[in-house]
Design a protein around this motif. Sequence first.
Motif, PDB file in Angstrom:
ATOM      1  N   LYS A 161      40.175  90.931  23.535  1.00  0.00           N
ATOM      2  CA  LYS A 161      39.071  91.747  23.024  1.00  0.00           C
ATOM      3  C   LYS A 161      39.323  93.244  23.203  1.00  0.00           C
ATOM      4  CE  LYS A 161      35.551  88.206  23.121  1.00  0.00           C
ATOM      5  NZ  LYS A 161      34.139  87.861  23.448  1.00  0.00           N
ATOM      6  N   GLY A 162      40.534  93.590  23.666  1.00  0.00           N
ATOM      7  CA  GLY A 162      40.906  94.992  23.728  1.00  0.00           C
ATOM      8  C   GLY A 162      40.455  95.723  24.974  1.00  0.00           C
ATOM      9  N   TYR A 163      40.271  95.001  26.056  1.00  0.00           N
ATOM     10  CA  TYR A 163      39.847  95.623  27.315  1.00  0.00           C
ATOM     11  C   TYR A 163      40.891  95.382  28.399  1.00  0.00           C
ATOM     12  CZ  TYR A 163      35.210  96.542  25.419  1.00  0.00           C
ATOM     13  OH  TYR A 163      34.167  97.031  24.673  1.00  0.00           O
ATOM     14  N   VAL A 164      40.739  96.096  29.499  1.00  0.00           N
ATOM     15  CA  VAL A 164      41.596  95.918  30.663  1.00  0.00           C
ATOM     16  C   VAL A 164      40.718  95.807  31.897  1.00  0.00           C
ATOM     17  CG1 VAL A 164      41.897  98.406  31.025  1.00  0.00           C
ATOM     18  CG2 VAL A 164      43.602  96.816  31.927  1.00  0.00           C
ATOM     19  N   ALA A 165      41.067  94.887  32.791  1.00  0.00           N
ATOM     20  CA  ALA A 165      40.312  94.692  34.025  1.00  0.00           C
ATOM     21  C   ALA A 165      40.604  95.832  34.997  1.00  0.00           C
ATOM     22  CB  ALA A 165      40.667  93.357  34.667  1.00  0.00           C
ATOM     23  N   VAL A 166      39.555  96.360  35.602  1.00  0.00           N
ATOM     24  CA  VAL A 166      39.676  97.419  36.603  1.00  0.00           C
ATOM     25  C   VAL A 166      38.891  96.978  37.833  1.00  0.00           C
ATOM     26  CG1 VAL A 166      39.208  99.840  37.150  1.00  0.00           C
ATOM     27  CG2 VAL A 166      39.860  99.199  34.818  1.00  0.00           C
ATOM     28  N   ASP A 167      39.485  97.162  39.007  1.00  0.00           N
ATOM     29  CA  ASP A 167      38.845  96.769  40.271  1.00  0.00           C
ATOM     30  C   ASP A 167      38.510  95.281  40.272  1.00  0.00           C
ATOM     31  OD1 ASP A 167      37.947  97.328  42.868  1.00  0.00           O
ATOM     32  OD2 ASP A 167      35.883  97.629  42.197  1.00  0.00           O
ATOM     33  N   PHE A 168      39.411  94.477  39.722  1.00  0.00           N
ATOM     34  CA  PHE A 168      39.246  93.024  39.709  1.00  0.00           C
ATOM     35  C   PHE A 168      40.037  92.462  40.880  1.00  0.00           C
ATOM     36  CE2 PHE A 168      40.415  88.717  38.316  1.00  0.00           C
ATOM     37  CZ  PHE A 168      39.154  88.211  38.011  1.00  0.00           C
ATOM     38  N   TYR A 169      39.354  91.778  41.775  1.00  0.00           N
ATOM     39  CA  TYR A 169      40.001  91.284  42.995  1.00  0.00           C
ATOM     40  C   TYR A 169      39.224  90.091  43.525  1.00  0.00           C
ATOM     41  CZ  TYR A 169      36.439  93.748  45.820  1.00  0.00           C
ATOM     42  OH  TYR A 169      35.261  94.174  46.409  1.00  0.00           O
ATOM     43  N   ASP A 170      39.565  89.618  44.733  1.00  0.00           N
ATOM     44  CA  ASP A 170      38.892  88.437  45.266  1.00  0.00           C
ATOM     45  C   ASP A 170      37.398  88.672  45.502  1.00  0.00           C
ATOM     46  OD1 ASP A 170      39.730  90.191  47.236  1.00  0.00           O
ATOM     47  OD2 ASP A 170      40.772  88.690  48.440  1.00  0.00           O
ATOM     48  N   GLY A 171      36.998  89.936  45.614  1.00  0.00           N
ATOM     49  CA  GLY A 171      35.577  90.249  45.724  1.00  0.00           C
ATOM     50  C   GLY A 171      34.833  90.059  44.419  1.00  0.00           C
ATOM     51  N   SER A 172      35.550  89.819  43.333  1.00  0.00           N
ATOM     52  CA  SER A 172      34.942  89.542  42.024  1.00  0.00           C
ATOM     53  C   SER A 172      34.770  88.046  41.785  1.00  0.00           C
ATOM     54  CB  SER A 172      35.816  90.118  40.906  1.00  0.00           C
ATOM     55  OG  SER A 172      36.133  91.469  41.132  1.00  0.00           O
ATOM     56  N   LEU A 173      35.068  87.225  42.782  1.00  0.00           N
ATOM     57  CA  LEU A 173      35.059  85.773  42.622  1.00  0.00           C
ATOM     58  C   LEU A 173      34.052  85.124  43.568  1.00  0.00           C
ATOM     59  CD1 LEU A 173      38.938  85.202  42.609  1.00  0.00           C
ATOM     60  CD2 LEU A 173      37.440  85.534  40.624  1.00  0.00           C
ATOM     61  N   GLY A 205      40.102 100.068  42.949  1.00  0.00           N
ATOM     62  CA  GLY A 205      40.821  98.867  43.338  1.00  0.00           C
ATOM     63  C   GLY A 205      41.183  98.871  44.809  1.00  0.00           C
ATOM     64  N   THR A 206      41.428  97.684  45.335  1.00  0.00           N
ATOM     65  CA  THR A 206      41.824  97.552  46.731  1.00  0.00           C
ATOM     66  C   THR A 206      43.328  97.734  46.887  1.00  0.00           C
ATOM     67  OG1 THR A 206      41.981  96.022  48.623  1.00  0.00           O
ATOM     68  CG2 THR A 206      41.889  95.027  46.428  1.00  0.00           C
ATOM     69  N   LYS A 207      43.726  98.409  47.929  1.00  0.00           N
ATOM     70  CA  LYS A 207      45.142  98.626  48.188  1.00  0.00           C
ATOM     71  C   LYS A 207      45.879  97.322  48.457  1.00  0.00           C
ATOM     72  CE  LYS A 207      44.664 103.338  49.957  1.00  0.00           C
ATOM     73  NZ  LYS A 207      44.864 104.244  51.102  1.00  0.00           N
ATOM     74  N   ARG A 208      45.158  96.269  48.733  1.00  0.00           N
ATOM     75  CA  ARG A 208      45.811  94.971  48.949  1.00  0.00           C
ATOM     76  C   ARG A 208      46.422  94.421  47.669  1.00  0.00           C
ATOM     77  NH1 ARG A 208      42.634  91.044  49.633  1.00  0.00           N
ATOM     78  NH2 ARG A 208      40.722  92.112  49.020  1.00  0.00           N
ATOM     79  N   LEU A 209      45.906  94.869  46.502  1.00  0.00           N
ATOM     80  CA  LEU A 209      46.293  94.233  45.247  1.00  0.00           C
ATOM     81  C   LEU A 209      46.701  95.195  44.139  1.00  0.00           C
ATOM     82  CD1 LEU A 209      43.316  91.664  45.074  1.00  0.00           C
ATOM     83  CD2 LEU A 209      45.621  91.213  45.915  1.00  0.00           C
ATOM     84  N   LYS A 210      46.552  96.492  44.335  1.00  0.00           N
ATOM     85  CA  LYS A 210      46.790  97.442  43.254  1.00  0.00           C
ATOM     86  C   LYS A 210      48.262  97.500  42.827  1.00  0.00           C
ATOM     87  CE  LYS A 210      44.792 101.537  43.477  1.00  0.00           C
ATOM     88  NZ  LYS A 210      44.136 102.765  43.982  1.00  0.00           N
ATOM     89  N   ALA A 211      48.451  97.686  41.509  1.00  0.00           N
ATOM     90  CA  ALA A 211      49.784  97.900  40.951  1.00  0.00           C
ATOM     91  C   ALA A 211      50.209  99.341  41.192  1.00  0.00           C
ATOM     92  CB  ALA A 211      49.769  97.601  39.453  1.00  0.00           C
ATOM     93  N   PHE A 228      50.070  92.156  36.973  1.00  0.00           N
ATOM     94  CA  PHE A 228      50.294  92.424  38.399  1.00  0.00           C
ATOM     95  C   PHE A 228      49.086  91.962  39.212  1.00  0.00           C
ATOM     96  CE2 PHE A 228      50.574  94.661  42.348  1.00  0.00           C
ATOM     97  CZ  PHE A 228      51.890  95.008  42.551  1.00  0.00           C
ATOM     98  N   THR A 229      47.880  92.255  38.719  1.00  0.00           N
ATOM     99  CA  THR A 229      46.653  91.882  39.432  1.00  0.00           C
ATOM    100  C   THR A 229      46.595  90.385  39.695  1.00  0.00           C
ATOM    101  OG1 THR A 229      45.436  93.713  38.399  1.00  0.00           O
ATOM    102  CG2 THR A 229      44.134  91.914  39.335  1.00  0.00           C
TER     103      THR A 229
END
Length: 307
Positions: A161-173, A205-211, A228-229
């Motif tokens: 749909k032409g978007y990119v996930a930002v700040d997507f991490y285990d806290g989003s689940l 984003g969290t430094k644990r997962l950022k590209a 990468f995420t």
Amino acid sequence: MIVQEIDGVRFRLESSLDLTWIKRYGTVFSAIDGTGSGCICFGIADGQDRYFVKIAGVGTVEAELSPKESVELLKNGARLYQVLEHPALVELIGHYPFGGYYVAVFRWAEGECLFDHWNFSRYDKGAGRPSPMDRFKALPTERKLAVAKQIFSFLETVARKGYVAVDFYDGSLLYDFQSHRVTICDIDLFRRQPAVNDMGADYWGTKRLKAPEEYIRGAVIDERTNVFTIGALLFDFFGTYTCEEVQSRYTHSRFLPCAPERWTLGKGGAYRAVLRAVEPDREARYGSISAFHQAFREAVGQDCGYF
């Protein structure tokens, strides 16, 4: 900081506010007040249904945004839940301005947040209470693979749909340990492509997962970033790390994969597939989430007999 209470549920705010109007939705049974977005969130039940009510602009005690920025973020984010509709995404019922605030109302989703930082004090190592992520990591492989499949599917929808996930991490689940259903939430920061890092090292984003590009002002943020995420999330799902190794990610602002001998998903193929996803050189990663999904599915099938 002040402490207020509605229906016996206590919550913190920077200053006193009358939020009793939320009782139009029913009785409050939970509150989340430790957000950096400047939003306070309530679980509310009316006897038949339950809702998750998110209010922006109230001045939370851990807010990293001004009330005005918080309102704009939720207002723009609410539209994303409609545009990026997916079976795993929490259902938005409605959204509207209220006074100087902005309100989004979601259907309640059962589950526990896999990175509920506001509850970390409850998971004392000596108390015998494992965190939701610790419980999730202890699940059978097929349960975790089912979650991985939903994440791939959702982010494939985001890319299509032409978007990119930002700040997507285990806290989003959110994971429901009874029904074994995962719900994706908190997508307010997702961006339409083309997108760039306009914040430098402080990009969301969290430094644990950022590209790596999520630390560089002007860098392209796109589907390869989300490859990468997912790869970093999969390393956390199926790898094991020492506390020192996790802390190192924060200290050095760099994700690191676990050692092969501490990878729990098969004997090698799946590890190599996910390792490619988290290549620091973005051009060396898979070109799309779908390509990564296919490679992962094939590798897991060879290693574990699933899929």
